[in-house]
Design an enzyme around this catalytic site. Structure first.
Site, mmCIF file in Angstrom:
data_model
loop_
_atom_site.group_PDB
_atom_site.id
_atom_site.type_symbol
_atom_site.label_atom_id
_atom_site.label_comp_id
_atom_site.label_asym_id
_atom_site.label_seq_id
_atom_site.Cartn_x
_atom_site.Cartn_y
_atom_site.Cartn_z
ATOM 1 N N ASP A 135 17.886 -2.048 23.143
ATOM 2 C CA ASP A 135 17.338 -1.678 24.449
ATOM 3 C C ASP A 135 17.509 -2.893 25.347
ATOM 4 O OD1 ASP A 135 15.886 -0.995 26.691
ATOM 5 O OD2 ASP A 135 13.930 -1.052 25.700
ATOM 6 N N LYS A 140 19.717 -6.824 35.225
ATOM 7 C CA LYS A 140 20.073 -5.417 34.995
ATOM 8 C C LYS A 140 20.126 -4.644 36.308
ATOM 9 C CE LYS A 140 18.515 -1.396 32.292
ATOM 10 N NZ LYS A 140 17.535 -0.953 31.267
ATOM 11 N N GLU A 157 18.076 5.997 27.943
ATOM 12 C CA GLU A 157 16.834 5.454 27.396
ATOM 13 C C GLU A 157 15.805 6.533 27.043
ATOM 14 O OE1 GLU A 157 15.781 2.628 30.355
ATOM 15 O OE2 GLU A 157 17.376 1.226 29.807
ATOM 16 N N ASP A 175 9.600 7.580 31.589
ATOM 17 C CA ASP A 175 10.051 6.227 31.273
ATOM 18 C C ASP A 175 10.023 5.357 32.527
ATOM 19 O OD1 ASP A 175 11.256 3.917 30.442
ATOM 20 O OD2 ASP A 175 13.105 4.848 29.716
#
Length: 626
Positions: free
Chosen positions: A8, A69, A168, A190
């Protein structure tokens, strides 16, 4: 023997996991922690990664990189606002790319992310005693093709073999449902450090089928942190007439304090933010301190608009899955930001049930990625598990008039492959431009261009005769490949959508919303373009009929030429509905008059007039808006 692992790669923290005895297990890093901060620092020739990099950030803010990211696979024009709030230097790179300037060199976001991946793999290798090469890496469900490809490239830069890039929320569902035997409909909520995803899945008999996905790629825990940062900075500025955000070291301390305060407010009703010696008075050079009490109520006030933004993606995902909240059996919370009490309350209000907190929100994604790695590598302990995922946004090509011809619609199961036949707009057209688009709007200019390429070498033919076969192929990673082939000649060209062009972070989230809000205006615009295309096709047909009739009177030829010029001039502007109707009438009358004259040859007479078919027409001369 090499082991396949799941990673992850998070905005704030990253986690690595592996299958052990049929169960996924998190691998601790060399510092003994189960999570690794996604932070990379440069000090001279020394490179620090993880917790050691995070610890020295306040003293080395301009060379400590985090939240990278949010930059990966994006254009400079998409991240300029975010770059302005970072203590380190982010600037434009080649082809509108993004580069980070640090320690006298320029780094691509992929390079920085590769450092985090490399540390995760290296630490895990030493812990499990075998080299790690094969990995599954997770990405937000709403990551576009460029961001997925850039993430894959980060893995390759780290020296890893990326087996798969998976969403994810889907990975989290794998972790949750590994031992579930019954059928369930699950919604995964999420909210991580930098992105927000909602995915609806159906679980049963070893099959994990994604029904829909929605999200916001510019909403995460760091946005909540920066609301506290801005509040603290404004309070301090009003008292001391100094903006702490202009001082890199002070800004870094504010960011760290804001994150800590947010975490504390998840279990306490108030917290005190104390930052001694935050700066010096510019006039007297005496030290200045910052101390403020922040209550949970004030925090929720500061972030009220961010909290409202989590609602619509939930409702959108339910609509796309054709389900109501009452149809959902379990709501799974993923991502550290779901610990925020206000977020949990919104989930309860929207879904009418308590969310399931049986999985660790920080680790669930990595655990699910490890399950997927085990499936790919053939772990016999997993049995028969099938993962069925979807693509988040519609993909298509631009056709004549700036209209989008969709090939693969959003929430289509991947891998997916679709082929459509298109044709040309002009006689003897030697080439066509294939413009690949992603988004929900009917007009090309309102969507995002993912890439373009040219199919050349089309044999001389009348408009409408060539058959150009365009194929969209989305692989299991959600990465798109496009091929175009002219059937009669076999000429072929292709493109793999890579990280040279990407989706705007704000545009991605507003595409579906704008499609709904502007549905009526879009319909009218598309109808106007289609009507203009029909009139232009009638013009081409009439000109071809004239060519087939060498005995046609000169005055009739002149009238056709004159009308052709009139049509071309009108369509090049913005004609009214009445003007279009008049052009249609003139073309119809003149076509009827010309058709009464026999064609000049038997071949022409038997062939009849040629015209473009009902297929969409690719216009090589059309240049889409950037």
């Amino acid at each position: 023997m090499p082991r396949a692992v799941g990673i992850d790669l998070g905005t704030t923290n990253s986690v690595i996991a592996v299958m052990e005895g049929g169960r996924p297990e998190v691998i601790v890093n060399n510092e003994g922690s189960r999570t690794t901060p996604s932070v990379v620092a440069y000090k001279g020739d020394e490179r620090l990664v993880g917790q050691i990099a995070k610890r020295q950030a306040a003293l080395n803010p301009e060379s400590t990189l985090y939240e990278v990211k949010r930059l990966i696979g994006r254009r400079w024009s998409e991240v300029a606002d975010e770059a302005a709030r970072m203590p380190f230097k982010v600037r434009p790179g080649p082809s509108d790319g993004v580069r980070i300037e640090v320690a006298g060199r320029e780094l691509a976001p992929e390079q920085v992310s590769a450092e985090v991946l490399r540390k995760l793999a290296s630490d895990a290798s030493s812990k499990i005693g075998t080299p790690i090469k094969d990995v599954v890496i997770t990405v937000p469900a709403y990551f576009d093709n460029s961001q997925r490809e850039a993430t894959r490239q980060a893995g390759e830069i780290a020296g890893l073999n990326v087996l798969r890039v998976i969403n994810e929320p889907t990975a989290a569902a794998l972790a949750y449902g590994l031992e579930k035997k019954g059928n369930e409909k699950v919604l995964v909520f999420d909210l991580g450090g930098g992105t927000f995803d909602v995915t609806v899945l159906e679980l049963g008999d070893g099959v994990f089928e994604v029904k829909s996905t929605a999200g916001d790629t510019h909403l995460g825990g760091s946005d909540f942190d920066h609301r506290i940062v801005d509040w603290l900075a404004k309070e301090f500025d009003s008292e001391h007439s100094f903006d702490l955000r202009k001082d890199p070291q002070a800004l870094q301390r504010l960011i760290e304090a804001a994150e800590k305060a947010k975490i504390e407010l998840s279990s306490a009703l108030e917290t005190t933010i104390s930052l001694p010696f935050i700066t010096f008075d510019p006039n007297t050079r005496t030290p200045l301190h910052l101390e403020r009490k922040l209550t949970r109520a004030k925090f929720e006030e500061l972030t009220a608009d961010l909290l409202r933004r989590v609602r619509e993606p939930v409702l959108q995902a339910l609509r796309d899955a054709k389900l109501s909240a009452s149809d959902i059996d379990e709501v799974i919370l993923v991502g550290g930001s779901t610990r925020t009490p206000a977020v949990k309350k919104i989930v309860r209000d929207l879904m009418g049930k308590e969310p399931n907190e049986s999985v660790n929100p920080d680790e669930a994604v990595a655990l699910g990625a490890a399950v997927q790695a085990g499936i790919i590598s053939g772990d016999s302990a997993l049995g028969d598990i099938v993962l069925v995922d979807v693509t988040p946004l519609t993909l298509g090509v631009e056709v004549k008039g700036g209209v989008v011809a969709p090939l693969i619609t959003r929430n289509t199961t991947v891998p997916a492959k679709k082929t459509e036949i298109f044709t040309t707009a002009e006689n003897n057209q030697p080439a066509v431009d294939i413009v690949v688009l992603q988004g929900e709007r009917p007009m090309a200019a309102d969507n995002k261009s993912l890439g373009r390429f040219k199919l050349e070498g089309i044999p001389p033919m009348r408009a409408g005769q060539p058959q150009i076969e365009v194929t969209f192929d989305i692989d299991a990673n959600g990465i798109l490949h496009v091929t175009a082939r002219e059937k009669s000649s076999g000429k072929e060209a292709s493109i793999r959508i890579e990280n040279t062009t990407t989706l705007d972070k704000a545009e991605v989230n507003r595409m579906v919303k704008e499609a709904e809000q502007n549905a009526e205006a879009d319909r009218r615009q598309r109808e106007s373009v289609e009507r203009k295309n029909t009139i232009d096709a009638q013009r081409v047909r009439l000109q071809q009929m004239v060519e087939e009739r060498p005995g046609l009177a000169e005055d009739l030829r002149a009238r056709v030429a004159s009308l052709g010029e009139e049509v071309g001039k009108a369509l090049g502007g913005d004609p009214s509905s009445d003007q279009l109707a008049e052009l249609e009438r003139k073309l119809r009358d003149l076509t009827e008059e010309v058709s009464k004259v026999p064609a000049g040859t038997a071949e022409a007479a038997s062939a009849g007039p040629q015209q473009p078919s009902d297929e969409d027409v690719i216009d090589a001369d059309y240049k889409p808006a950037d």
